[in-house]
Scaffold this motif. Structure first.
Motif: not given
Length: 240
Positions: A60-79
């Motif tokens: 699921t990609i959540l993009s800011p209103s202005v294009p960015s060259d910085t991104a966070i990859i998020f790993y959810p908690g278990a279960k």
């Protein structure tokens, strides 16, 4: 020829026993992973937004209103259902950072700790990557960062601590004051933020978690403080 029949019979019995054990183990595993924390309605409502949120396969990609060259990859908690972290990530993207939420196999990051490799390959325009995760997801994000230091600009841990050999000075660790198990494991002090009255579960929106102490602040407040800490951390690193 007749003498071989008892051996064949024993092998058939052993094979049947082994098959039965495997079936029981498989059933137990699928029962275990099917019992997970569901995203609350407030989290699922974020998906209903038409602007800047896109689902591709397990991302699921959540993009800011202005294009960015910085991104966070998020790993959810278990279960935990991945969508439970959408309110938090929706706030982070409003600071100008793209957020990419990874839906893990069986909802456990331990089964695909290197998922970030594929994510990075699919978004070649991103120049600055940050790994992030909650609880076990944080541990696996930490392990990936430790194994790929040249690909990661920084590490963000929520309700987790560094797992693997990654520099504390390049890491932001955020935890609730009621999550003592994290504090007891911290052997570093750089970039550590303790949220007073926060607990383990409220980094996401999936309700109370077994063994967790009730928070003394709302999930909204805990997440707002978390977003502020993340914004400051990334800004400081990019200004350096």
């Amino acid at each position: 020829m007749k003498a071989k029949h008892p051996l064949r019979k024993r092998l058939l019995i052993a094979g049947g026993v082994l098959l039965a054990v495997l079936v029981v183990l498989a059933a137990g595993f699928f029962w275990y992973v099917s019992d997970y924390y569901r995203a609350e309605d407030v989290a699922l409502a974020v998906l209903a937004q038409d602007d800047g949120i896109e689902t591709r396969d397990n991302l699921t990609i959540l993009s800011p209103s202005v294009p960015s060259d910085t991104a966070i990859i998020f790993y959810p908690g278990a279960k935990v259902e991945a969508a439970a972290y959408l309110p938090l990530l929706d706030q982070i993207r409003q600071t100008g950072v793209t957020c990419i939420l990874v839906d893990m196999p069986f909802r456990m990051a331990i089964f695909d700790p290197n998922a970030a490799e594929d994510v990075m390959a699919r978004f070649p325009d991103v120049e600055h990557w940050y790994m992030a995760g909650h609880s076990m997801g944080g541990a696996m994000a930490s392990q990936f960062a430790a194994d790929h230091p040249d690909q990661v600009d920084g590490l963000i841990l929520l309700g987790a601590y560094i797992y693997g050999d990654y520099p504390p000075e390049d890491t932001l660790t955020v935890y609730g004051s009621l999550n003592q198990s994290v504090e007891d494991k911290l052997d570093y002090t750089e970039n550590v933020v303790e949220i007073q009255g926060g607990n383990h579960a409220q980094f996401g929106n999936y309700g109370p978690q077994k063994g967790d102490l009730p928070a003394e602040i709302s999930a909204q407040e805990q997440q707002a403080q978390t977003v502020a800490a993340i914004e400051d951390f990334i800004a400081a690193r990019q200004a350096a």
